[in-house]
Design a protein around this motif. Sequence first.
Motif, PDB file in Angstrom:
ATOM      1  N   ALA A 189     -44.183 -33.680 -62.876  1.00 57.79           N
ATOM      2  CA  ALA A 189     -42.625 -34.063 -62.962  1.00 57.79           C
ATOM      3  C   ALA A 189     -42.116 -32.794 -62.222  1.00 57.79           C
ATOM      4  O   ALA A 189     -40.875 -32.991 -61.524  1.00 57.79           O
ATOM      5  CB  ALA A 189     -42.240 -33.581 -64.454  1.00 57.79           C
ATOM      6  N   VAL A 190     -42.506 -31.555 -61.944  1.00 57.61           N
ATOM      7  CA  VAL A 190     -42.032 -30.552 -61.241  1.00 57.61           C
ATOM      8  C   VAL A 190     -42.188 -31.057 -59.621  1.00 57.61           C
ATOM      9  O   VAL A 190     -41.226 -30.944 -58.841  1.00 57.61           O
ATOM     10  CB  VAL A 190     -42.728 -29.292 -61.395  1.00 57.61           C
ATOM     11  N   ALA A 191     -43.360 -31.607 -59.300  1.00 59.04           N
ATOM     12  CA  ALA A 191     -43.285 -32.182 -57.873  1.00 59.04           C
ATOM     13  C   ALA A 191     -42.389 -33.152 -57.571  1.00 59.04           C
ATOM     14  O   ALA A 191     -41.787 -33.491 -56.625  1.00 59.04           O
ATOM     15  CB  ALA A 191     -44.913 -32.648 -57.726  1.00 59.04           C
ATOM     16  N   ASN A 192     -42.321 -34.294 -58.566  1.00 61.88           N
ATOM     17  CA  ASN A 192     -41.322 -35.381 -58.322  1.00 61.88           C
ATOM     18  C   ASN A 192     -39.916 -34.876 -58.202  1.00 61.88           C
ATOM     19  O   ASN A 192     -39.229 -35.370 -57.555  1.00 61.88           O
ATOM     20  CB  ASN A 192     -41.507 -36.247 -59.326  1.00 61.88           C
ATOM     21  N   GLY A 193     -39.800 -33.664 -58.997  1.00 62.76           N
ATOM     22  CA  GLY A 193     -38.216 -33.164 -58.701  1.00 62.76           C
ATOM     23  C   GLY A 193     -38.118 -32.722 -57.568  1.00 62.76           C
ATOM     24  O   GLY A 193     -36.933 -32.993 -57.011  1.00 62.76           O
ATOM     25  N   LEU A 194     -38.987 -31.925 -56.795  1.00 66.12           N
ATOM     26  CA  LEU A 194     -39.053 -31.333 -55.603  1.00 66.12           C
ATOM     27  C   LEU A 194     -38.564 -32.449 -54.444  1.00 66.12           C
ATOM     28  O   LEU A 194     -37.816 -32.620 -53.807  1.00 66.12           O
ATOM     29  CB  LEU A 194     -40.164 -30.781 -55.227  1.00 66.12           C
ATOM     30  N   VAL A 195     -39.204 -33.648 -54.673  1.00 67.09           N
ATOM     31  CA  VAL A 195     -39.222 -34.777 -53.706  1.00 67.09           C
ATOM     32  C   VAL A 195     -37.799 -35.428 -54.168  1.00 67.09           C
ATOM     33  O   VAL A 195     -37.137 -35.862 -53.142  1.00 67.09           O
ATOM     34  CB  VAL A 195     -40.455 -35.818 -54.061  1.00 67.09           C
ATOM     35  N   ALA A 196     -37.300 -35.590 -55.217  1.00 67.04           N
ATOM     36  CA  ALA A 196     -36.056 -36.239 -55.581  1.00 67.04           C
ATOM     37  C   ALA A 196     -34.955 -35.412 -54.910  1.00 67.04           C
ATOM     38  O   ALA A 196     -34.041 -35.878 -54.219  1.00 67.04           O
ATOM     39  CB  ALA A 196     -35.862 -36.199 -56.937  1.00 67.04           C
ATOM     40  N   MET A 197     -34.931 -34.073 -54.936  1.00 70.47           N
ATOM     41  CA  MET A 197     -33.929 -33.061 -54.444  1.00 70.47           C
ATOM     42  C   MET A 197     -34.130 -33.266 -52.659  1.00 70.47           C
ATOM     43  O   MET A 197     -32.998 -33.306 -52.101  1.00 70.47           O
ATOM     44  CB  MET A 197     -34.214 -31.888 -54.919  1.00 70.47           C
ATOM     45  N   ALA A 198     -35.301 -33.473 -52.393  1.00 69.98           N
ATOM     46  CA  ALA A 198     -35.308 -33.381 -50.646  1.00 69.98           C
ATOM     47  C   ALA A 198     -34.712 -34.942 -50.330  1.00 69.98           C
ATOM     48  O   ALA A 198     -34.359 -35.073 -49.209  1.00 69.98           O
ATOM     49  CB  ALA A 198     -36.781 -33.429 -50.308  1.00 69.98           C
ATOM     50  N   ALA A 199     -34.691 -35.748 -51.206  1.00 67.40           N
ATOM     51  CA  ALA A 199     -34.569 -37.297 -50.813  1.00 67.40           C
ATOM     52  C   ALA A 199     -32.905 -37.473 -51.258  1.00 67.40           C
ATOM     53  O   ALA A 199     -32.543 -38.444 -51.010  1.00 67.40           O
ATOM     54  CB  ALA A 199     -35.327 -38.065 -51.443  1.00 67.40           C
TER      55      ALA A 199
END
Length: 274
Positions: A189-199
């Motif tokens: 979830a933490v990694a996915n959140g980082l990608v969501a913010m970057a995108a």
Amino acid sequence: MEFISDSLPQFYTDSNPPGSKPSEGANSPLIFIHGFPHTHELWKDQVTELSKHHRVVTYDLRGFGASAGNDGPLLIDFFADDLFALMDHLGVEDAHVCGLSMGGYIALRAVERFPKRFRSLILCDTAYKADTNAAKEKRANQIRQLRAEGLLAFAESYSDGVLTPETLVDLPEKLPQFRAMILQNSAKAVANGLVAMAARTDSTETLGKIGIPTLIVVGERDPVTPVSIAQEMQTAIRGSRLEIIPRVGHLSNFEAPDAFNSKLLHFLTPLKTS
Ligand code: MLT
């Protein structure tokens, strides 16, 4: 309690489920959206105090805390979809929405998409521009760190510097509480959140179109989304109000709950017409 969005069970709390007791503003709840990488527990002190005056709803974002995550990519837009699914589940046409940091990105995106579903907007310790290349590189490094060292090491280094030295001295319980909250999430979830913010999309063009009462709150020493960004938002959003909370960093509601709650009450009380 649970609602379903995109076939995924999502956890939420509601201080005043319809029918349980009469409450002012019960038809337009105040919905809090936590940031990265928090859970709904970020808003514990707001629920305690503000639910004396408002119907207060908190929830765990998709994949965070007790809410199920999706397979594949995660986007801020999916988080906004979940907010609308929550409002539909609650049977409310509109809400007051308050988001902190990543929660602010989600609130802004939701207001962009369906402005009529919101009575007011509260943006806390957040930003409106998309990530710069440098910010995207930083997120890539954070994902590398997560993979190499695991969530515990990530939680320790991430939480360093988010709270001010004053908070660490005045309220020493806050740092372990913050770390424990991060550890309620999975590394995925933490990694996915980082990608969501970057995108995420850029909301610069939207600020001038916001037509609902807007409060911007920021910690005086927020190192992640500093006061200068909050001031830019206040200039761009017509009629908005800016409140700077002294002595605190990126988590203004968590580091100075009394000051934060009184700013929110001051803003919301005149809006309570529903
Ligand atoms: C958050 O607190 O939600 C994040 O730090 C925001 C960000 O990294 O852009």
